[in-house]
Scaffold this motif. Structure first.
Motif, PDB file in Angstrom:
ATOM      1  N   VAL A 179       0.751  -1.691  -0.411  1.00  0.00           N
ATOM      2  CA  VAL A 179      -0.182  -0.039  -0.102  1.00  0.00           C
ATOM      3  C   VAL A 179       1.310   1.519  -0.122  1.00  0.00           C
ATOM      4  O   VAL A 179       1.864   1.657   0.420  1.00  0.00           O
ATOM      5  CB  VAL A 179      -0.641   0.298   1.139  1.00  0.00           C
ATOM      6  CG1 VAL A 179      -1.813   1.418   0.857  1.00  0.00           C
ATOM      7  CG2 VAL A 179      -1.616  -1.001   1.125  1.00  0.00           C
ATOM      8  N   PRO A 180       0.750   2.215  -1.356  1.00  0.00           N
ATOM      9  CA  PRO A 180       1.716   3.195  -0.784  1.00  0.00           C
ATOM     10  C   PRO A 180       1.195   3.864   0.363  1.00  0.00           C
ATOM     11  O   PRO A 180      -0.357   4.092   0.643  1.00  0.00           O
ATOM     12  CB  PRO A 180       1.085   4.260  -2.573  1.00  0.00           C
ATOM     13  CG  PRO A 180       0.777   2.924  -3.522  1.00  0.00           C
ATOM     14  CD  PRO A 180       0.004   2.010  -2.620  1.00  0.00           C
ATOM     15  N   THR A 181       2.444   4.058   1.027  1.00  0.00           N
ATOM     16  CA  THR A 181       1.727   5.115   2.186  1.00  0.00           C
ATOM     17  C   THR A 181       2.525   6.894   2.097  1.00  0.00           C
ATOM     18  O   THR A 181       2.705   7.403   1.063  1.00  0.00           O
ATOM     19  CB  THR A 181       2.830   4.907   3.018  1.00  0.00           C
ATOM     20  OG1 THR A 181       3.738   4.830   2.780  1.00  0.00           O
ATOM     21  CG2 THR A 181       2.231   3.192   3.743  1.00  0.00           C
ATOM     22  N   THR A 182       1.776   7.988   2.570  1.00  0.00           N
ATOM     23  CA  THR A 182       1.968   8.974   2.627  1.00  0.00           C
ATOM     24  C   THR A 182       3.306   9.652   3.864  1.00  0.00           C
ATOM     25  O   THR A 182       3.428   9.834   4.607  1.00  0.00           O
ATOM     26  CB  THR A 182       0.372   9.880   3.608  1.00  0.00           C
ATOM     27  OG1 THR A 182      -0.412   9.367   2.673  1.00  0.00           O
ATOM     28  CG2 THR A 182       0.994  11.336   3.024  1.00  0.00           C
ATOM     29  N   PRO A 183       4.550   9.355   2.890  1.00  0.00           N
ATOM     30  CA  PRO A 183       5.253  10.335   3.061  1.00  0.00           C
ATOM     31  C   PRO A 183       5.076  11.587   3.556  1.00  0.00           C
ATOM     32  O   PRO A 183       4.029  12.400   4.016  1.00  0.00           O
ATOM     33  CB  PRO A 183       6.432  10.606   2.030  1.00  0.00           C
ATOM     34  CG  PRO A 183       4.958  11.188   0.336  1.00  0.00           C
ATOM     35  CD  PRO A 183       4.047  10.786   1.397  1.00  0.00           C
ATOM     36  N   ARG A 184       6.520  12.056   4.382  1.00  0.00           N
ATOM     37  CA  ARG A 184       5.955  12.849   5.819  1.00  0.00           C
ATOM     38  C   ARG A 184       6.151  14.344   5.339  1.00  0.00           C
ATOM     39  O   ARG A 184       5.268  14.859   5.867  1.00  0.00           O
ATOM     40  CB  ARG A 184       7.193  12.575   6.941  1.00  0.00           C
ATOM     41  CG  ARG A 184       7.422  11.689   7.706  1.00  0.00           C
ATOM     42  CD  ARG A 184       6.400  12.278   9.036  1.00  0.00           C
ATOM     43  NE  ARG A 184       5.621  11.139   9.550  1.00  0.00           N
ATOM     44  CZ  ARG A 184       4.138  10.972   9.603  1.00  0.00           C
ATOM     45  NH1 ARG A 184       3.766  11.030   8.878  1.00  0.00           N
ATOM     46  NH2 ARG A 184       3.682  10.178  10.423  1.00  0.00           N
ATOM     47  N   ALA A 185       6.649  14.577   4.440  1.00  0.00           N
ATOM     48  CA  ALA A 185       7.011  15.575   3.609  1.00  0.00           C
ATOM     49  C   ALA A 185       7.152  15.707   2.201  1.00  0.00           C
ATOM     50  O   ALA A 185       7.376  14.841   1.697  1.00  0.00           O
ATOM     51  CB  ALA A 185       8.290  16.619   4.286  1.00  0.00           C
ATOM     52  N   ARG A 186       6.295  16.594   1.439  1.00  0.00           N
ATOM     53  CA  ARG A 186       6.215  16.671   0.113  1.00  0.00           C
ATOM     54  C   ARG A 186       7.209  16.490  -1.377  1.00  0.00           C
ATOM     55  O   ARG A 186       8.245  17.588  -0.156  1.00  0.00           O
ATOM     56  CB  ARG A 186       5.877  17.210  -0.705  1.00  0.00           C
ATOM     57  CG  ARG A 186       4.201  16.875  -0.028  1.00  0.00           C
ATOM     58  CD  ARG A 186       3.651  18.237  -0.608  1.00  0.00           C
ATOM     59  NE  ARG A 186       1.505  18.127  -0.375  1.00  0.00           N
ATOM     60  CZ  ARG A 186       0.930  16.830  -1.788  1.00  0.00           C
ATOM     61  NH1 ARG A 186       2.051  16.646  -2.470  1.00  0.00           N
ATOM     62  NH2 ARG A 186      -0.074  16.713  -1.326  1.00  0.00           N
ATOM     63  N   ARG A 187       7.457  16.618  -1.676  1.00  0.00           N
ATOM     64  CA  ARG A 187       9.151  16.116  -1.745  1.00  0.00           C
ATOM     65  C   ARG A 187       8.719  17.267  -3.208  1.00  0.00           C
ATOM     66  O   ARG A 187       7.842  18.317  -3.418  1.00  0.00           O
ATOM     67  CB  ARG A 187       9.123  15.054  -3.598  1.00  0.00           C
ATOM     68  CG  ARG A 187      10.405  14.796  -4.349  1.00  0.00           C
ATOM     69  CD  ARG A 187      10.764  13.832  -4.344  1.00  0.00           C
ATOM     70  NE  ARG A 187       9.353  13.618  -5.596  1.00  0.00           N
ATOM     71  CZ  ARG A 187       9.100  13.809  -7.385  1.00  0.00           C
ATOM     72  NH1 ARG A 187      10.698  14.885  -7.693  1.00  0.00           N
ATOM     73  NH2 ARG A 187       7.851  14.791  -7.725  1.00  0.00           N
ATOM     74  N   THR A 188      10.128  18.144  -3.697  1.00  0.00           N
ATOM     75  CA  THR A 188       9.737  19.866  -3.499  1.00  0.00           C
ATOM     76  C   THR A 188      10.759  19.540  -4.979  1.00  0.00           C
ATOM     77  O   THR A 188      11.572  19.002  -5.550  1.00  0.00           O
ATOM     78  CB  THR A 188      11.420  20.828  -2.853  1.00  0.00           C
ATOM     79  OG1 THR A 188      12.501  19.809  -3.058  1.00  0.00           O
ATOM     80  CG2 THR A 188      10.568  21.009  -1.874  1.00  0.00           C
ATOM     81  N   PHE A 189      10.418  20.791  -5.958  1.00  0.00           N
ATOM     82  CA  PHE A 189      10.418  21.086  -7.265  1.00  0.00           C
ATOM     83  C   PHE A 189      10.428  22.454  -8.156  1.00  0.00           C
ATOM     84  O   PHE A 189      10.107  23.198  -7.285  1.00  0.00           O
ATOM     85  CB  PHE A 189       9.507  19.474  -8.210  1.00  0.00           C
ATOM     86  CG  PHE A 189       8.104  19.592  -8.003  1.00  0.00           C
ATOM     87  CD1 PHE A 189       7.408  20.655  -7.902  1.00  0.00           C
ATOM     88  CD2 PHE A 189       7.072  18.903  -6.994  1.00  0.00           C
ATOM     89  CE1 PHE A 189       6.399  21.038  -8.065  1.00  0.00           C
ATOM     90  CE2 PHE A 189       6.194  18.917  -6.544  1.00  0.00           C
ATOM     91  CZ  PHE A 189       5.343  20.207  -7.252  1.00  0.00           C
ATOM     92  N   PRO A 190      11.012  22.556  -8.885  1.00  0.00           N
ATOM     93  CA  PRO A 190      10.643  24.030  -9.841  1.00  0.00           C
ATOM     94  C   PRO A 190       9.509  24.010  -9.976  1.00  0.00           C
ATOM     95  O   PRO A 190       9.402  23.277 -10.526  1.00  0.00           O
ATOM     96  CB  PRO A 190      11.829  23.776 -10.482  1.00  0.00           C
ATOM     97  CG  PRO A 190      12.579  22.847 -10.776  1.00  0.00           C
ATOM     98  CD  PRO A 190      11.580  21.375  -9.999  1.00  0.00           C
ATOM     99  N   VAL A 191       8.951  25.411  -8.854  1.00  0.00           N
ATOM    100  CA  VAL A 191       7.898  25.641  -9.814  1.00  0.00           C
ATOM    101  C   VAL A 191       7.438  26.748 -10.984  1.00  0.00           C
ATOM    102  O   VAL A 191       8.413  27.857 -10.902  1.00  0.00           O
ATOM    103  CB  VAL A 191       6.381  25.970  -8.833  1.00  0.00           C
ATOM    104  CG1 VAL A 191       5.263  27.127  -9.538  1.00  0.00           C
ATOM    105  CG2 VAL A 191       6.595  24.947  -7.828  1.00  0.00           C
ATOM    106  N   ARG A 192       7.169  27.221 -12.121  1.00  0.00           N
ATOM    107  CA  ARG A 192       7.536  27.393 -13.172  1.00  0.00           C
ATOM    108  C   ARG A 192       5.434  28.113 -13.965  1.00  0.00           C
ATOM    109  O   ARG A 192       4.976  26.986 -13.342  1.00  0.00           O
ATOM    110  CB  ARG A 192       7.636  27.173 -14.157  1.00  0.00           C
ATOM    111  CG  ARG A 192       8.722  27.894 -14.097  1.00  0.00           C
ATOM    112  CD  ARG A 192       9.790  26.834 -15.657  1.00  0.00           C
ATOM    113  NE  ARG A 192      10.242  25.573 -15.806  1.00  0.00           N
ATOM    114  CZ  ARG A 192      11.516  25.551 -14.701  1.00  0.00           C
ATOM    115  NH1 ARG A 192      12.073  26.275 -14.589  1.00  0.00           N
ATOM    116  NH2 ARG A 192      10.912  23.910 -15.069  1.00  0.00           N
ATOM    117  N   THR A 193       5.427  29.177 -14.715  1.00  0.00           N
ATOM    118  CA  THR A 193       3.075  29.610 -14.328  1.00  0.00           C
ATOM    119  C   THR A 193       3.829  29.532 -15.984  1.00  0.00           C
ATOM    120  O   THR A 193       4.733  29.905 -16.703  1.00  0.00           O
ATOM    121  CB  THR A 193       3.066  30.169 -13.145  1.00  0.00           C
ATOM    122  OG1 THR A 193       3.288  31.108 -13.352  1.00  0.00           O
ATOM    123  CG2 THR A 193       3.492  30.012 -11.749  1.00  0.00           C
TER     124      THR A 193
END
Ligand SMILES: [Zn+2]
Length: 332
Positions: free
Chosen positions: A6-20
């Motif tokens: 069962v995929p579980t919820t990681p403690r912190a979200r992975r970070t990634f570059p955000v462009r809009t």
């Protein structure tokens, strides 16, 4: 299913570059949308606003660009707590048996509504494959398309389904081969909903059907009423979970997964332009799990259950706009 699968919820979200990127209205192509709700979503330090076009469509603008959207769906907890935006209290994978049974019943309903059974079935956004499993149990030959790698891999590994991981436009399907297709809570995530609908139409045989389900609460009079009456929303009566569900808990609603918010008029325009005939419209409201699963006998939850049930009944009778829309469409 073992606990380790069962995929579980990681403690912190992975970070990634955000462009809009700035976009025009996907329904009428105009660029005259007005602010609707600021700071509705957030990725790290970047806030995303909703705007509303004079044609009635609501959308995120500027929105995450293609690579940023890709990174959002690579996020391992998309289907554990990212996807449901507070409607459910458990994650998708923990609801396996319940969902498969529910989807088997939904398949039976779609068979009655469309007059099609036991053919070839395609689900766009097949998640962990639970709907595919429900349809397979009713004798359908099933295939799926799923963008999220952990979810697609799960459906292939645990359920043995034929699922293409990626975008619909990349999937190697032959035109005219499916009898029934389903896009359940998918269109509101897409950057080109008309392109998606046209491709689905092409993949269906003439006379084949597409079921489209989209949330419509954020683009509804209910949400606009709440926006207008924020100061007098009875917070104590509603409680923190319902406030979160209604998106009035003061926090942002996480990643901008829902970049489009359809109302019935916008959705109907889009599907008809994509070559479908609308055969049925169902309006409803999702019943919140925190109210309907652990049936607290206290007054406030009972009151809220009554309100949700009454709203759902009035919506299904066509007397109120839907907070969720389901369309049965046929390829002529
Ligand atoms: Zn528009």
């Amino acid at each position: 299913m073992t606990a380790s699968s069962v995929p579980t919820t990681p403690r912190a979200r992975r970070t990634f570059p955000v462009r809009t990127e700035k976009v025009r209205c996907p329904i009428c192509s105009s660029d005259s949308a007005r602010p609707y709700r600021r700071g509705m979503y957030r990725i790290g330090d970047v806030a995303f606003d909703l705007v509303r076009c004079p044609c009635g469509m609501v959308y995120v603008n500027p929105r995450p660009d293609g690579p940023t959207l890709g990174a959002m769906y690579d996020d391992a907890d998309y289907y554990t707590d990212g996807y449901n935006l507070g409607v459910e209290t458990e994650n998708y994978f923990e609801r396996k048996d319940e969902l498969i049974a529910q989807y088997e019943a939904a398949t039976a309903q779609y068979e009655r509504e469309t007059g099609i059974a036991r053919g070839r079935f395609l689900e766009l956004g097949s998640a962990g494959g639970f709907f595919l499993e429900g349809a397979k149990r009713r004798g359908w030959k099933v295939q799926g398309v799923e963008l999220s790698p952990p979810a697609a891999q799960y459906s292939i590994r645990e359920l043995g389904h034929d699922v293409f991981q990626g975008l619909l436009e990349e999937a190697p399907f032959q035109a005219g081969t499916f009898d029934l297709a389903l896009a359940d809570n998918v269109l509101e995530h897409t950057t080109d909903p008309e392109g998606v609908l046209r491709r689905l139409r092409e993949l269906l045989r003439p006379g084949g059907c597409l079921i489209v389900i989209v949330p419509s609460y954020v683009n509804s009079p209910y949400f606009r009423l709440m926006l207008a009456a924020q100061a007098v929303v009875p917070r104590a009566l509603l409680g923190p979970q319902t406030l979160k569900l209604l998106k009035f808990d003061g926090a942002d609603s996480g990643f901008p997964y829902h970049i489009l918010e359809f109302d019935l008029r916008a959705l109907r325009t889009l599907v008809e332009r994509s070559g479908f005939r609308v055969e049925r419209v169902e309006r409803s409201v999702p019943l919140p799990a925190h109210l309907f699963k652990n049936r607290s006998p206290s007054v406030a939850p009972r009151l809220q259950r009554g309100v949700f049930r009454a709203l759902d009944g009035l919506m299904r009778a066509g007397l109120l706009p839907g907070a969720r829309l389901r369309l049965v469409l046929r390829r002529p």
